[in-house]
Structure formats: structure tokens, C-alpha cells
Design a protein around this motif. Structure first.
Motif, short mmCIF file in Angstrom:
data_model
loop_
_atom_site.label_atom_id
_atom_site.label_comp_id
_atom_site.label_asym_id
_atom_site.label_seq_id
_atom_site.Cartn_x
_atom_site.Cartn_y
_atom_site.Cartn_z
N ASP A 54 0.88 -1.16 0.03
CA ASP A 54 0.14 -0.02 -0.03
C ASP A 54 0.89 1.06 0.03
OD1 ASP A 54 1.10 0.06 2.60
OD2 ASP A 54 -0.94 -0.13 3.68
N GLU A 55 0.28 2.32 0.32
CA GLU A 55 1.12 3.61 0.41
C GLU A 55 2.32 3.73 1.70
OE1 GLU A 55 -2.46 5.00 2.80
OE2 GLU A 55 -1.94 3.45 1.18
N ASN A 56 2.07 2.44 2.34
CA ASN A 56 3.15 2.60 3.59
C ASN A 56 4.22 1.72 3.65
OD1 ASN A 56 1.44 4.65 4.90
ND2 ASN A 56 0.02 3.09 5.50
N ARG A 57 3.97 0.43 2.77
CA ARG A 57 5.10 -0.49 2.60
C ARG A 57 4.72 -1.39 1.72
NH1 ARG A 57 1.99 -0.76 6.58
NH2 ARG A 57 3.36 0.45 8.04
N LEU A 58 5.96 -2.28 1.34
CA LEU A 58 6.01 -3.42 0.56
C LEU A 58 6.24 -4.56 1.37
CD1 LEU A 58 6.08 -4.89 -2.26
CD2 LEU A 58 8.11 -3.80 -2.79
N SER A 59 5.53 -5.59 1.17
CA SER A 59 6.03 -6.99 1.88
C SER A 59 5.98 -7.97 0.94
CB SER A 59 4.90 -7.37 2.94
OG SER A 59 4.62 -6.47 4.00
N ILE A 60 7.24 -8.85 0.91
CA ILE A 60 7.31 -9.73 0.33
C ILE A 60 7.38 -11.11 1.02
CG2 ILE A 60 9.14 -10.74 -1.61
CD1 ILE A 60 10.39 -8.17 -1.57
N TYR A 61 6.49 -12.10 0.22
CA TYR A 61 6.46 -13.46 0.82
C TYR A 61 6.77 -14.46 0.11
CZ TYR A 61 3.40 -11.20 4.50
OH TYR A 61 2.86 -10.47 5.55
N THR A 62 7.15 -15.50 0.39
CA THR A 62 7.84 -16.89 -0.41
C THR A 62 7.02 -17.83 0.37
OG1 THR A 62 9.54 -17.76 -1.27
CG2 THR A 62 9.85 -17.28 1.01
N ASN A 63 7.16 -18.97 -0.61
CA ASN A 63 6.83 -20.16 0.05
C ASN A 63 7.81 -20.96 0.60
OD1 ASN A 63 5.58 -22.64 0.58
ND2 ASN A 63 4.62 -22.97 -1.50
N ALA A 64 7.88 -21.14 1.99
CA ALA A 64 9.03 -21.80 2.62
C ALA A 64 8.71 -23.59 2.65
CB ALA A 64 9.03 -21.37 4.14
N ALA A 65 7.91 -23.81 2.15
CA ALA A 65 7.64 -25.37 2.19
C ALA A 65 8.85 -26.45 1.80
CB ALA A 65 6.44 -25.85 1.49
N PHE A 66 9.36 -25.81 0.97
CA PHE A 66 10.66 -26.78 0.44
C PHE A 66 11.84 -26.52 1.26
CE2 PHE A 66 7.72 -26.04 -3.02
CZ PHE A 66 7.44 -27.29 -3.56
#
Length: 467
Positions: A439-451
Motif C-alpha cells: 500500500d502507500e506505507n510499505r511493500l511486503s514480500i512473501y515466499t513459500n517456505a515449504a521446500f
């Protein structure tokens, strides 16, 4: 106002689907058990924006280093959605480092209510991305993506709302530019000829964002804009002018994919009323009555149906009563129009408000034959991934825009999670997509940690048979 009985229609489709399953006519494989072991979302990084923050973000390799960067655009929309002025551009890497900035940051200029005419694209084919944007007077500005320095400005004949690059010449490069205004007109230019005006159309239904696709396999894109398919030279190939055609009725969203592997693409269309599926010749395959179909997408959501793709629609529904927030209807169909599921009976359906959006995530688990739906701007919940059975398989925590509901006239509970957007990008080149929420405040990056979590580093040895 016409009342749409979508519940009855959905119920009828659901009954037909159940009969087909019982008769063996539809693959009835059991869905994977929950929680899914192949879906473990993990926050990798959260980048806090400064005074240059905005909910308008574009992504691309800006500096040519082979990595994805982000371009954050602030805009002054005080004159209306059709008069957006880009006031500040900030390029950052995905560690949060500012690469360059053009313009003066101002936290007042973070509002967005429509499309913003800005893209990241190697428009001249020199291997280096440019930043291309336009002001309300149709002045096109081109910046060097690496430095932010101005390379060129071109006064166009018209257009200011959305920019689409396509290959109408069959050159193998997207060098033709489609520019539209909010709802009525569009222009097609050729960047290879110094943005020469090739053709234009006036007083048509443009919809929100067009799509280019080579429907006939001749190497040249056709243009699907509004309810019409145009040849590269502007000739109308087919049209559906009978679809809703006023300011409140237009092509809200479109997706194009070959749903059954026959080499011919299908078209999912959200008409601001009904959900429609067309074949590439414009023939209606199905039309589902909805109150306000807003989003349409096609994907491989059901791995138990090999070789097939499904069409997903979101409709903005009416409020059921005074003071009750409107909800979103979500429904998944086969090519033949059989309903696979909808959210009318899901326990968490009240989290999905009328502004709910979705994007197709193509490779979250490492299996490109199973796509997922990333719901965002849900109103009362953070973004989630849905599988092809309509079940939540991942949640991506993201701060609410307001800590708690405000009194009447202020921000209500349905607005807590509507100001953010979601993209799916393979950020790190591992062939799996990350989920980016901003949004206008932040950028969050998620990954798939399953492997990653399956790797065992202890009890190591050179005699690898024991592994």
C-alpha cells in the motif's frame, strides 16, 4: 433496477455439477488435505516507504542488473480519475534502497481510484527498460529506467487513462502503444515510427483495460477493447454491442487463455453485470447473471481436471439491507458453464467485501499445473490464497489501514483491508513466484517456505546414500 437472481442460477449449476460427478462425467477427485504441506507462506522482507510512498507501484528490471526493482508513483488525482498527474517517481531495489527519484514527494498524492498511465517497458529495444508515463494533456514522457533521466517527450493526439503495449506489426516486439481515455475513445500509435498515429476510435465502450492477443496465429496481436475485437489495422472482427454500454456498464475485466488445449483461446469477460465466456470468434459459451461482475480470470485451478482450465469471476453484490456492507460473490466455472464452487456457503465469506479483487498465481508450489487465486482488498481480512476448491491455503498478514472501526461517516470495518494490492512475481529466479503485498506505507514480500523447511542440514556425510 433489474434484480438478478444469481443464487437460483448458481444453485441450478451446482445441481448439474453434482449430477455430473455422480455420473462420472466430471472428475470428482478428493482435494488435497488441509493444511497443505506444499504451501507455507513466510515473510521475507517488509520495506517501509518514506514520504514518497504510494499504492501505485510498477515492477521491472529498471537498471538492467537482471533483478526486479519497484517504481513507486505518486499522483495528484484532485481533478478526477481522467486527469491524473504523476508528481513523483521513486525507483527502489527490493532491499529498499532508493536508486533514483524524480519530482517532489508529497504524502497527499497517494490516492488512486483508477488506472494510472505509467508502465515499465523496453520501448526502443536497446535492452534497457524505460519508464513511460503520460499527463492529462496527452504528453508522453520517457525516462531512462536506470537513471530516471528524461530521454524523450512526445505530444500525442489524445488519450490519458491507461497504456498498453502490443505487437500489431508482427515484429516480435511490443512497439505499438494503445492509449485510451476513461470510457469513450482510444488511439493506437507506433513507437517504431516516432509514435505516429496509426488509427483511433471515438465514442466506443472502452472498458477499463484492454488486452492484446494473437487469436489467429499470424504473429500479429489483435486488440480486445471493450466488447469488440479489432484487427491490427483497426478493422472490427466481431462485437457484442448488446452488452451493458453506459458509464456504469462496461468491460470491467478480461482474461484470455486456451481452456481445453484445442489451440483456440477462450475469453472470460466481466461486463459490469453478467459473467460471460466467449470463444475466439466471439460466440457466447455461457452467460451467468450477476449483479456487477467486476473481475474475470482463467487458470488451472483444479489439478484433478488435467488439460482443462476454469473461469473465475467476482461480482460486487448489493447490500442485503440498511447499514449492512455489501459482499463479493466469487464463483468458479468449467468451460461448459458448470459451477464448481461459489462462496455463498463459506464460513469466512463475510470477510470479502464489495471491493475484493483477485489475481491468478501461476507457480506458488513449484507445480505450474496448479494455479491459485490471490484474493486482496477483501475489506475484513488480509490477502489469502484459494485453491481450486475455494479453500484458503495461505494467509499473508498485512497491517490494517485502520486499527478499529470508526463512527458512522468515517472508515468502517469493511474498509480495513481495501487499500492494498497484490502482485505475484518470481523475484529471486527460483521459478516459483513470491507474493508482493503493498500500500502507500510499505511493500511486503512473501515466499513459500515449504521446500526450504524440508532440508535437513544435520547428520551430514559424504556417503550420500543415507540421504
Amino acid at each position: 433496477m433489474q434484480v438478478r437472481d444469481w443464487k437460483g442460477k448458481l444453485a441450478g449449476s451446482a445441481l448439474l455439477a453434482a449430477l455430473l460427478v455422480a455420473a462420472g462425467g466430471m472428475n470428482a477427485a478428493e482435494p488435497p488435505a488441509l493444511p497443505r504441506r506444499d504451501s507455507v507462506p513466510k515473510l521475507l522482507r517488509s520495506i517501509e516507504f518514506g514520504d514518497w510512498g504510494s499504492a501505485v507501484v510498477r515492477f521491472g528490471d529498471l537498471n538492467g542488473d537482471g533483478q526486479i526493482e519497484a517504481l513507486v508513483a505518486q499522483e495528484d488525482a484532485s481533478g478526477g480519475q481522467d486527469k491524473i498527474i504523476i508528481t513523483c517517481l521513486t525507483a527502489i531495489d527490493l532491499e529498499g534502497k532508493i536508486l533514483w527519484q524524480v519530482g517532489k514527494p508529497d504524502r497527499k498524492n497517494v490516492w488512486t481510484g483508477g488506472d494510472t498511465p505509467i508502465q515499465v517497458h523496453d520501448i526502443d529495444g536497446d535492452g534497457q527498460a524505460e519508464v513511460i508515463y503520460q499527463n492529462p494533456d496527452s504528453l508522453l514522457t520517457i525516462l531512462d529506467g536506470k537513471t530516471g533521466k528524461q530521454k524523450k517527450q512526445v505530444q500525442l493526439a489524445g488519450g490519458h487513462d491507461a497504456l498498453l503495449f502490443a505487437d500489431f506489426a508482427g515484429s516480435g516486439r511490443a512497439q505499438q502503444l494503445v492509449v485510451k481515455d476513461r470510457y469513450s475513445n482510444f488511439w493506437v500509435y507506433d513507437a517504431a515510427q516516432d509514435f505516429k498515429l496509426l488509427w483511433s476510435k471515438a465514442k466506443v465502450i472502452t472498458g477499463h483495460y484492454p488486452i492484446n492477443f494473437d487469436f489467429n496465429g499470424d504473429g500479429k496481436d489483435e486488440l480486445l477493447l471493450g466488447y469488440r475485437l479489432y484487427a491490427p489495422d483497426g478493422k472490427i472482427l466481431w462485437s457484442h454491442d448488446e452488452f451493458p454500454s453506459n458509464r456504469d456498464g462496461h468491460d470491467d475485466a478480461v482474461d484470455v487463455k486456451d481452456m481445453d488445449g484445442d489451440g483456440r483461446a477462450e475469453i472470460a469477460l466481466a461486463t459490469s453485470q453478467d459473467a460471460v465466456l466467449l470463444d475466439s470468434d466471439g460466440k457466447i459459451l455461457f452467460r451467468k447473471p450477476m449483479h456487477h461482475a467486476q473481475h474475470a480470470m482463467i487458470g488451472r485451478f483444479r489439478p484433478d481436471m488435467p488439460g482443462q482450465q476454469q473461469a473465475f469471476f467476482i461480482s460486487r453484490e448489493d447490500s442485503p439491507g440498511p447499514g449492512i456492507p455489501a459482499k463479493a460473490l466469487e464463483a468458479l466455472y468449467t468451460k461448459s458453464g458448470d459451477l464448481l464452487w461459489d462462496n455463498t456457503k463459506q464460513k469466512d465469506a463475510d470477510k470479502d467485501g464489495t471491493l475484493t479483487q483477485a489475481v491468478v498465481v501461476e507457480n506458488w508450489t513449484g507445480n505450474p499445473n496448479e494455479n491459485f487465486l490471490a484474493l486482496n482488498r477483501r475489506g475484513n481480512g488480509p490477502p489469502v490464497l484459494l485453491d481450486g476448491w475455494g479453500r484458503e491455503v495461505a494467509v499473508f498478514p498485512f497491517p490494517q489501514r485502520a486499527a478499529q472501526p470508526q463512527p458512522a461517516g468515517g472508515r468502517g470495518p469493511r474498509d480495513l483491508y481495501t487499500g492494498y494490492y497484490v502482485k505475484h512475481i518470481d523475484v529471486y529466479g527460483d521459478e516459483r513466484e513470491e507474493i508482493l503485498v503493498y500500500d502507500e506505507n510499505r511493500l511486503s514480500i512473501y515466499t513459500n517456505a515449504a521446500f526450504r523447511e524440508k532440508v535437513q542440514w544435520y547428520n551430514d556425510t559424504i556417503y550420500n546414500g543415507r540421504k
